[in-house]
Design a protein around this motif. Structure first.
Motif, PDB file in Angstrom:
ATOM      1  N   CYS A   5      55.905  26.317 -29.417  1.00 48.84           N
ATOM      2  CA  CYS A   5      55.629  27.272 -28.472  1.00 48.84           C
ATOM      3  C   CYS A   5      56.535  28.537 -28.570  1.00 48.84           C
ATOM      4  O   CYS A   5      56.208  29.585 -28.354  1.00 48.84           O
ATOM      5  N   ALA A   6      57.664  28.130 -29.097  1.00 46.27           N
ATOM      6  CA  ALA A   6      58.563  29.502 -29.177  1.00 46.27           C
ATOM      7  C   ALA A   6      58.289  30.344 -30.382  1.00 46.27           C
ATOM      8  O   ALA A   6      58.827  31.258 -30.378  1.00 46.27           O
ATOM      9  N   ARG A   7      57.440  29.873 -31.081  1.00 43.33           N
ATOM     10  CA  ARG A   7      57.006  30.574 -32.529  1.00 43.33           C
ATOM     11  C   ARG A   7      55.793  31.332 -32.245  1.00 43.33           C
ATOM     12  O   ARG A   7      55.250  31.780 -33.192  1.00 43.33           O
ATOM     13  N   CYS A   8      55.272  31.140 -31.023  1.00 42.82           N
ATOM     14  CA  CYS A   8      53.538  31.445 -30.986  1.00 42.82           C
ATOM     15  C   CYS A   8      53.610  32.357 -29.770  1.00 42.82           C
ATOM     16  O   CYS A   8      54.547  32.532 -29.105  1.00 42.82           O
ATOM     17  N   PHE A   9      52.688  33.199 -29.893  1.00 44.76           N
ATOM     18  CA  PHE A   9      52.538  34.313 -28.801  1.00 44.76           C
ATOM     19  C   PHE A   9      51.558  34.058 -27.867  1.00 44.76           C
ATOM     20  O   PHE A   9      50.757  34.752 -27.234  1.00 44.76           O
TER      21      PHE A   9
END
Length: 261
Positions: A5-9
């Motif tokens: 999730c940290a790399r998703c918008f």
């Protein structure tokens, strides 16, 4: 093939429909940002999702589709920066998610020694699907996901058969079986085909599910306390997250023990 999730918008927090009937405290239309989505695309109640009633969020798994779309397909350009492309980004999420799910199964198939005779075909299929996940948006939107599943499914079936054939005796197929609320405490289900079976709220305490084929099985509220799922085939994180278990539940290394168990 795991959600990061940290790399998703925050794509799933916008693209998907939320409804109280499916494990959310509120209704939300597709394309509308969740009220809990922060400006940095994080979740303001991430550590309290279950307590706040966002049960559906805790069991959703994009198989890494979110970060792949965010970081590769759109090269770090988010839907707030480019609102004209937002609808396209959201439409891609279910497509890439299903392709990533196929990648997850094909990758597992390549680790199964009894299925080694199929590894060449499996590897070719995996490379084809992975190329699709890296394609441009127009190509991805034109993908016939059903056709991709139809092409991959026979390989996964044959893989399952080769692995389960290593166990002695004939194993009854319960493919697609309606086992809603079934009382299967302590059952010997080793090597049983449970593909697509409905095991919602079933009692599987202490059951032996080693080498059982669980692809697509519905494990919502399934009681897996003390059950042995060592070597279970095609078991994914979302299935485990939706079930109930404890410290005595034995899981394959491909999935993590949920924090709420």
């Amino acid at each position: 093939m795991r959600a990061d999730c940290a790399r998703c918008f925050g794509l799933c927090c916008v693209a998907l429909t939320f409804s109280a009937a499916s494990g959310f405290p509120e209704d939300k239309a597709a394309g509308k940002p969740c009220s809990r989505l922060r400006a940095d695309f994080g979740c303001s109640v991430h550590g309290e999702l279950r307590q706040r009633g966002y049960h559906g969020c805790t069991v959703y798994d994009c198989f890494g589709a979110g970060q792949k779309i965010s970081r590769i397909t759109y090269a770090g350009r988010d839907w707030r920066q480019d609102p004209g492309a937002a609808g396209e980004m959201f439409a891609l999420l279910p497509v890439v998610r299903q392709l990533q799910e196929l990648l997850r199964y094909l990758t597992e198939a390549l680790t199964l020694e009894p299925a080694r005779p199929l590894h060449g075909e499996v590897r070719t299929a995996r490379e084809r699907v992975e190329r699709l996940t890296l394609a441009d948006p127009a190509t991805l939107l034109a993908v016939d996901v059903a056709a991709q599943r139809s092409a991959v499914n026979p390989l996964l079936l044959r893989t399952s058969e080769l692995v389960r054939a290593q166990l002695p005796g004939r194993r009854k197929s319960r493919r697609g079986a309606d086992l809603l609320g079934a009382r299967l405490k302590g059952a010997d289900l080793r090597g049983v085909e449970l593909r697509g079976a409905c095991l919602i709220a079933a009692d599987l305490r202490g059951a032996d599910l080693r080498q059982a084929d669980l692809i697509g099985a519905d494990l919502r509220d399934t009681d897996l306390r003390g059950a042995d799922l060592t070597g279970a085939l095609f078991l994914v994180q979302g299935q485990v997250d939706a079930a109930r278990g404890d410290t005595g539940t034995r899981l394959p290394p491909s999935v993590a023990r949920p924090g709420h168990w």
